[in-house]
Design an enzyme around this catalytic site. Structure first.
Site, PDB file in Angstrom:
ATOM      1  N   HIS A  73      35.808  28.067  27.852  1.00  8.67           N
ATOM      2  CA  HIS A  73      37.061  28.193  28.609  1.00  8.67           C
ATOM      3  C   HIS A  73      37.295  26.894  29.385  1.00  8.67           C
ATOM      4  O   HIS A  73      36.451  26.457  30.156  1.00  8.67           O
ATOM      5  CB  HIS A  73      36.936  29.387  29.550  1.00  8.67           C
ATOM      6  CG  HIS A  73      38.174  29.699  30.316  1.00  8.67           C
ATOM      7  ND1 HIS A  73      39.182  30.497  29.820  1.00  8.67           N
ATOM      8  CD2 HIS A  73      38.589  29.323  31.561  1.00  8.67           C
ATOM      9  CE1 HIS A  73      40.143  30.616  30.718  1.00  8.67           C
ATOM     10  NE2 HIS A  73      39.807  29.907  31.789  1.00  8.67           N
ATOM     11  N   MET A 119      44.587  22.178  35.343  1.00  5.24           N
ATOM     12  CA  MET A 119      45.372  22.440  36.572  1.00  5.24           C
ATOM     13  C   MET A 119      46.134  21.184  36.964  1.00  5.24           C
ATOM     14  O   MET A 119      45.609  20.078  36.842  1.00  5.24           O
ATOM     15  CB  MET A 119      44.428  22.828  37.712  1.00  5.24           C
ATOM     16  CG  MET A 119      43.516  23.996  37.398  1.00  5.24           C
ATOM     17  SD  MET A 119      42.617  24.498  38.869  1.00  5.24           S
ATOM     18  CE  MET A 119      41.481  25.706  38.163  1.00  5.24           C
ATOM     19  N   MET A 121      47.118  25.997  33.670  1.00  2.00           N
ATOM     20  CA  MET A 121      47.660  26.396  34.970  1.00  2.00           C
ATOM     21  C   MET A 121      48.568  25.262  35.417  1.00  2.00           C
ATOM     22  O   MET A 121      48.263  24.525  36.366  1.00  2.00           O
ATOM     23  CB  MET A 121      46.507  26.657  35.951  1.00  2.00           C
ATOM     24  CG  MET A 121      45.801  27.969  35.670  1.00  2.00           C
ATOM     25  SD  MET A 121      44.143  28.034  36.374  1.00  2.00           S
ATOM     26  CE  MET A 121      43.241  27.172  35.099  1.00  2.00           C
ATOM     27  N   GLY A 136      43.134  28.674  40.516  1.00  2.00           N
ATOM     28  CA  GLY A 136      43.092  27.391  41.227  1.00  2.00           C
ATOM     29  C   GLY A 136      41.682  26.898  41.485  1.00  2.00           C
ATOM     30  O   GLY A 136      41.444  25.692  41.492  1.00  2.00           O
ATOM     31  N   PHE A 137      40.767  27.820  41.686  1.00  2.00           N
ATOM     32  CA  PHE A 137      39.416  27.415  42.061  1.00  2.00           C
ATOM     33  C   PHE A 137      38.377  28.338  41.446  1.00  2.00           C
ATOM     34  O   PHE A 137      38.649  29.526  41.249  1.00  2.00           O
ATOM     35  CB  PHE A 137      39.256  27.444  43.589  1.00  2.00           C
ATOM     36  CG  PHE A 137      40.262  26.577  44.291  1.00  2.00           C
ATOM     37  CD1 PHE A 137      40.046  25.208  44.427  1.00  2.00           C
ATOM     38  CD2 PHE A 137      41.444  27.121  44.760  1.00  2.00           C
ATOM     39  CE1 PHE A 137      40.996  24.398  45.036  1.00  2.00           C
ATOM     40  CE2 PHE A 137      42.404  26.324  45.371  1.00  2.00           C
ATOM     41  CZ  PHE A 137      42.181  24.955  45.509  1.00  2.00           C
ATOM     42  N   GLY A 138      37.214  27.803  41.186  1.00  2.00           N
ATOM     43  CA  GLY A 138      36.090  28.627  40.774  1.00  2.00           C
ATOM     44  C   GLY A 138      35.441  29.243  42.003  1.00  2.00           C
ATOM     45  O   GLY A 138      35.741  28.864  43.139  1.00  2.00           O
ATOM     46  N   ASP A 191      39.395  36.727  33.855  1.00  2.00           N
ATOM     47  CA  ASP A 191      39.010  35.415  34.384  1.00  2.00           C
ATOM     48  C   ASP A 191      39.060  35.417  35.903  1.00  2.00           C
ATOM     49  O   ASP A 191      40.129  35.618  36.488  1.00  2.00           O
ATOM     50  CB  ASP A 191      39.994  34.379  33.801  1.00  2.00           C
ATOM     51  CG  ASP A 191      39.689  32.951  34.216  1.00  2.00           C
ATOM     52  OD1 ASP A 191      38.597  32.701  34.760  1.00  2.00           O
ATOM     53  OD2 ASP A 191      40.544  32.080  33.966  1.00  2.00           O
ATOM     54  N   GLY A 192      37.899  35.170  36.524  1.00  2.00           N
ATOM     55  CA  GLY A 192      37.840  35.040  37.970  1.00  2.00           C
ATOM     56  C   GLY A 192      36.845  35.990  38.599  1.00  2.00           C
ATOM     57  O   GLY A 192      37.043  37.205  38.552  1.00  2.00           O
ATOM     58  N   GLY A 193      35.771  35.440  39.132  1.00  2.00           N
ATOM     59  CA  GLY A 193      34.780  36.273  39.813  1.00  2.00           C
ATOM     60  C   GLY A 193      34.011  37.206  38.896  1.00  2.00           C
ATOM     61  O   GLY A 193      33.456  38.207  39.351  1.00  2.00           O
ATOM     62  N   SER A 201      31.293  30.139  37.784  1.00  4.04           N
ATOM     63  CA  SER A 201      30.210  29.921  38.744  1.00  4.04           C
ATOM     64  C   SER A 201      29.002  30.819  38.492  1.00  4.04           C
ATOM     65  O   SER A 201      27.861  30.401  38.715  1.00  4.04           O
ATOM     66  CB  SER A 201      30.721  30.096  40.174  1.00  4.04           C
ATOM     67  OG  SER A 201      31.381  31.325  40.324  1.00  4.04           O
TER      68      SER A 201
HETATM   69  C1  DX5 Z   1      40.259  29.929  38.167  1.00  7.52           C
HETATM   70  C2  DX5 Z   1      39.961  29.560  36.732  1.00  7.52           C
HETATM   71  C3  DX5 Z   1      38.722  30.169  36.244  1.00  7.52           C
HETATM   72  C4  DX5 Z   1      37.477  29.757  36.985  1.00  7.52           C
HETATM   73  C5  DX5 Z   1      36.647  30.982  37.089  1.00  7.52           C
HETATM   74  O1  DX5 Z   1      41.513  29.467  38.502  1.00  7.52           O
HETATM   75  O2  DX5 Z   1      41.021  29.926  35.867  1.00  7.52           O
HETATM   76  O3  DX5 Z   1      38.552  29.989  34.837  1.00  7.52           O
HETATM   77  O4  DX5 Z   1      36.739  28.751  36.361  1.00  7.52           O
HETATM   78  O5  DX5 Z   1      35.543  30.675  37.856  1.00  7.52           O
HETATM   79  P1  DX5 Z   1      34.622  31.805  38.477  1.00  7.52           P
HETATM   80  O6  DX5 Z   1      33.983  32.514  37.338  1.00  7.52           O
HETATM   81  O7  DX5 Z   1      33.668  31.032  39.306  1.00  7.52           O
HETATM   82  O8  DX5 Z   1      35.518  32.692  39.277  1.00  7.52           O
HETATM   83 ZN    ZN Z   2      40.606  29.925  33.714  1.00  5.96          ZN
END
Ligand code: DX5
Ligand code: ZN
Length: 217
Positions: free
Chosen positions: A32, A36, A67, A141-143, A172-174, A195
């Site tokens: 993935h 951004m 994004m 926006g962020f991991g 996707d996300g957390g 992460s």
């Molecule tokens: C967030 C991204 C995700 C991100 C997920 O905006 O689209 O793909 O890398 O990271 P984690 O798994 O740490 O939430």
């Molecule tokens: Zn993503």
């Protein structure tokens, strides 16, 4: 069978090839790649040049998550760089059907991402134009952000909207070891994880554990 897609946003960008090799050897199903632009989301990451460089280093399908505003302007460039799946945000596409059709014409699989506040119903009239729906379980926006549990009912709702269509539902996300099983149970077929995988001491081992957790009866 569940697919695991490590998100390279949490990899070491200065040693990207090594981190990719590690998860590829660990059995990742696809990679993935988060693009951004500092406009659709606050953060800025990478563009087609880096996607092309990654393409040379891995055989894994590349799932490119755009994004960015006006993603239709960059479809050809990302497909040319080696994207197998191009996912655009519904919120960024006034002409979503056209964008999805163009992605398929270019030879890639067409994906749509939905922000946490966007209802599945926005896809009602493009269900046959889609290959992947990416359910955002954080605001993009962020991991490393906390998982939003509203993703569970949303995935279930999407599955019922999709009927029997062979569309991947990706989340996707957390995503982590704790929620993997419940996400798969709700109907997710792809788990994107940044992460939790790259932040683990052994990313390949974490990936395998996540798959085992997701596939547990
Ligand atoms: C967030 C991204 C995700 C991100 C997920 O905006 O689209 O793909 O890398 O990271 P984690 O798994 O740490 O939430
Ligand atoms: Zn993503």
């Amino acid at each position: 069978m569940i697919k695991i897609a490590p998100s390279i946003l949490s990899a070491d960008f200065a040693a990207l090839a090594d981190d990719i090799a590690r998860v590829e050897a660990g059995g990742a199903d696809q990679l993935h790649v988060d693009v951004m632009d500092g406009r659709f989301v606050p953060n800025i990451t990478i563009g087609p040049v880096v996607v092309a460089a990654i393409r040379k280093r891995t055989r894994l399908p590349l799932d490119v998550h755009l994004m960015i505003v006006e993603p239709e302007r960059y479809l050809a460039e990302f497909v040319g760089a080696g994207a197998d799946i191009v996912t655009v945000h519904a919120e960024a596409c006034p002409h979503l059907e056209r964008t999805l059709a163009r992605t398929r014409e270019l030879g890639a699989r067409a994906g749509v991402a939905l922000n946490p506040a966007t209802p599945p119903g926005v896809l009602e009239y493009v269900l046959d134009d889609l290959d992947v729906v990416l359910v955002m379980s954080v605001n993009p926006g962020f991991g490393g952000q906390a998982f939003l549990p509203a993703a569970y009912p949303k995935i279930r709702q999407l599955r019922s909207l999709l009927g029997g269509r062979a569309v991947e539902v990706s989340v996707d996300g957390g995503v982590n070891l704790e929620n993997a099983r419940r996400l798969a149970g709700a109907g997710a077929s792809v788990l994107v994880s940044g992460s939790a995988i790259f932040g683990a001491p052994d990313p390949a081992a974490m990936l395998k554990q996540m798959r085992t957790a997701a596939e547990a009866p």
